[in-house]
Design an enzyme around this catalytic site. Structure first.
Site, PDB file in Angstrom:
ATOM      1  N   GLY A  10       0.849  -1.198   0.000  1.00  0.00           N
ATOM      2  CA  GLY A  10       0.000   0.000   0.000  1.00  0.00           C
ATOM      3  C   GLY A  10       0.878   1.240   0.000  1.00  0.00           C
ATOM      4  N   ASN A  95      -6.330  -5.365  12.468  1.00  0.00           N
ATOM      5  CA  ASN A  95      -4.908  -5.438  12.117  1.00  0.00           C
ATOM      6  C   ASN A  95      -4.169  -6.548  12.857  1.00  0.00           C
ATOM      7  OD1 ASN A  95      -5.130  -3.508  10.187  1.00  0.00           O
ATOM      8  ND2 ASN A  95      -4.167  -1.857  11.349  1.00  0.00           N
ATOM      9  N   HIS A 175       2.853   5.362  20.591  1.00  0.00           N
ATOM     10  CA  HIS A 175       2.467   6.041  19.345  1.00  0.00           C
ATOM     11  C   HIS A 175       0.958   6.244  19.441  1.00  0.00           C
ATOM     12  CE1 HIS A 175       2.953   7.415  15.330  1.00  0.00           C
ATOM     13  NE2 HIS A 175       2.355   6.402  14.749  1.00  0.00           N
TER      14      HIS A 175
HETATM   15  N1  APR Z   1      -1.001  -9.659   3.726  1.00  0.00           N
HETATM   16  C1  APR Z   1      -0.344  -8.760   2.948  1.00  0.00           C
HETATM   17  N2  APR Z   1      -0.815  -7.542   2.699  1.00  0.00           N
HETATM   18  C2  APR Z   1      -1.988  -7.196   3.229  1.00  0.00           C
HETATM   19  C3  APR Z   1      -2.728  -8.075   4.052  1.00  0.00           C
HETATM   20  C4  APR Z   1      -2.184  -9.362   4.305  1.00  0.00           C
HETATM   21  N3  APR Z   1      -2.806 -10.256   5.056  1.00  0.00           N
HETATM   22  N4  APR Z   1      -3.860  -7.438   4.431  1.00  0.00           N
HETATM   23  C5  APR Z   1      -3.832  -6.209   3.881  1.00  0.00           C
HETATM   24  N5  APR Z   1      -2.710  -6.069   3.145  1.00  0.00           N
HETATM   25  C6  APR Z   1      -2.276  -4.932   2.345  1.00  0.00           C
HETATM   26  C7  APR Z   1      -3.397  -4.277   1.566  1.00  0.00           C
HETATM   27  O1  APR Z   1      -3.748  -5.042   0.407  1.00  0.00           O
HETATM   28  C8  APR Z   1      -2.795  -2.917   1.222  1.00  0.00           C
HETATM   29  O2  APR Z   1      -2.140  -2.934  -0.032  1.00  0.00           O
HETATM   30  O3  APR Z   1      -1.783  -3.875   3.171  1.00  0.00           O
HETATM   31  C9  APR Z   1      -1.778  -2.695   2.359  1.00  0.00           C
HETATM   32  C10 APR Z   1      -2.116  -1.488   3.227  1.00  0.00           C
HETATM   33  O4  APR Z   1      -1.953  -0.359   2.441  1.00  0.00           O
HETATM   34  P1  APR Z   1      -2.783   0.993   2.643  1.00  0.00           P
HETATM   35  O5  APR Z   1      -4.242   0.672   2.742  1.00  0.00           O
HETATM   36  O6  APR Z   1      -2.320   1.954   1.604  1.00  0.00           O
HETATM   37  O7  APR Z   1      -2.343   1.469   4.102  1.00  0.00           O
HETATM   38  P2  APR Z   1      -0.966   2.222   4.490  1.00  0.00           P
HETATM   39  O8  APR Z   1      -1.158   3.680   4.412  1.00  0.00           O
HETATM   40  O9  APR Z   1       0.133   1.593   3.723  1.00  0.00           O
HETATM   41  O10 APR Z   1      -0.848   1.854   6.034  1.00  0.00           O
HETATM   42  C11 APR Z   1      -0.494   0.560   6.460  1.00  0.00           C
HETATM   43  O11 APR Z   1       0.640   1.439   8.391  1.00  0.00           O
HETATM   44  O12 APR Z   1       0.733   3.574   9.339  1.00  0.00           O
HETATM   45  C12 APR Z   1       0.136   2.302   9.387  1.00  0.00           C
HETATM   46  O13 APR Z   1      -2.046   2.824  10.250  1.00  0.00           O
HETATM   47  C13 APR Z   1      -1.341   2.402   9.101  1.00  0.00           C
HETATM   48  O14 APR Z   1      -1.859   0.197   9.856  1.00  0.00           O
HETATM   49  C14 APR Z   1      -1.659   0.988   8.710  1.00  0.00           C
HETATM   50  C15 APR Z   1      -0.389   0.529   7.976  1.00  0.00           C
END
Ligand code: APR
Length: 311
Positions: A10, A95, A175
């Site tokens: 992401g 999460n 945090h």
């Molecule tokens: N395995 C691999 N990837 C996963 C899984 C999983 N089981 N579940 C979700 N994802 C991926 C999603 O498909 C997505 O591409 O995690 C990614 C999350 O990306 P975003 O929605 O863009 O979130 P992001 O801004 O990257 O934040 C991720 O970091 O700062 C923290 O609070 C934020 O918990 C969040 C994390």
């Protein structure tokens, strides 16, 4: 071969992968996600920037954990970000399920790796990753304090009209709401922060730092911050792999330091090839120390909630 894996392609994950690749300190950065095509497409795009940016590290996009085998460091970013109005703690259950599953799969292929967790709620997801992985505490840490300290430094530079590179700032604790910005350790061109800002101005900045993530979430309306967060994560990866022994504020396992025991909490830690090699005990004021201890109590209370979940 030196290899870093970033789980989650992401916003945070892809920017971290790009930043680590651009450091040119590893052979491969593997980026994995559950969404098919996403890590592959982003990896291709990143690799095509190499001739312009002049680095060699290859980014490999994949949906298969086999490709993550023998990673030196794994950054876990998989999980949901906040929506406006949500606290990081609202993400606990959803999460936790993701981080547990991801950690199990990573450990299958990289049993000796070092984990850097960034998924929120940060201190709790770091705790979970250590418990699920069975790795020594020194090899599991979370990224938050570097980001919060950077936010603090940025706000100081704006308020005091000084060069941002002249500002040294530090935040410890959790945090979240019990984040502990530490004005006593802040310096502006070597001078104490209290020489350049009034107590009211410092308090305003401290509050803005605590809410720094939420301020960005509210503006973006969808998603959360990732430019500064990925800078911090990539910096930690560099400190570990290059064995720099830098002292950085990270979420690390505290066992006696500051009179606090058995909790992941934001503290200054020396990072190197062994992971967290030492927790550094700074000379904090009584009220800062008290706030740090309160943060430990608050994190521990929510760890009980985490342990009561069926994941
Ligand atoms: N395995 C691999 N990837 C996963 C899984 C999983 N089981 N579940 C979700 N994802 C991926 C999603 O498909 C997505 O591409 O995690 C990614 C999350 O990306 P975003 O929605 O863009 O979130 P992001 O801004 O990257 O934040 C991720 O970091 O700062 C923290 O609070 C934020 O918990 C969040 C994390």
């Amino acid at each position: 071969m030196r290899k870093v894996t970033v789980v989650g392609a992401g916003k945070y994950g892809s920017m971290t992968a790009a930043r680590v690749a651009a450091l040119d300190i590893v052979d491969e950065v593997v980026m994995t996600d559950i969404v098919e095509g996403l890590p592959q497409g982003l990896a291709l795009d990143m690799n095509e920037s190499r001739p312009i940016e002049k680095y060699r590290t290859l980014v490999v996009g994949t949906n298969d954990y086999k490709d993550t085998a023998d990673s030196d460091v794994v950054v876990i970013t998989a999980g949901l970000p906040r929506k406006p109005g949500m606290s990081r703690m609202d993400l606990l259950e959803v999460n936790a399920k993701i981080v547990k599953q991801v950690t199990e799969q990573i450990m299958e292929y990289s049993p000796d790796t070092i984990l850097v967790v960034v998924t929120n709620p940060l201190d709790h997801m770091t705790t979970l990753a250590q418990e699920v992985s069975g790795l020594p505490h020194s090899k599991v840490m979370g990224q938050a304090g570097m980001l919060d300290s950077a936010r603090f430094a940025h706000f100081v530079s704006e308020k005091a009209h000084v060069d941002v590179l002249d500002v040294e700032a530090l935040t410890l604790g959790s945090h979240g709401p019990t984040m502990v910005p530490v004005p006593s350790q802040c310096r502006v061109a070597g001078k104490p922060l209290s020489d350049v800002l009034s107590p009211e101005e410092i308090e305003e900045i401290v509050e803005r730092t605590r809410g720094g993530g939420a301020e960005i979430v509210a503006l973006l309306k969808t998603g959360s911050a990732y430019f500064a967060p990925s800078s911090a994560a990539a910096h930690m990866v560099n400190a570990i792999l290059q064995d720099t022994k830098e002292v950085l504020p990270v979420s690390a396992w505290v066992s006696g330091e500051y009179g606090i025991t058995d909790v992941y909490l934001g503290v200054p830690a020396k990072l190197g090839r062994g992971g967290v090699e030492q927790i550094v005990e700074l000379d904090l004021t009584d009220s800062e120390l008290e706030a740090l201890r309160e943060a430990a109590v608050a994190v521990k209370a929510k760890i009980d909630d985490l342990h009561s979940l069926t994941l």
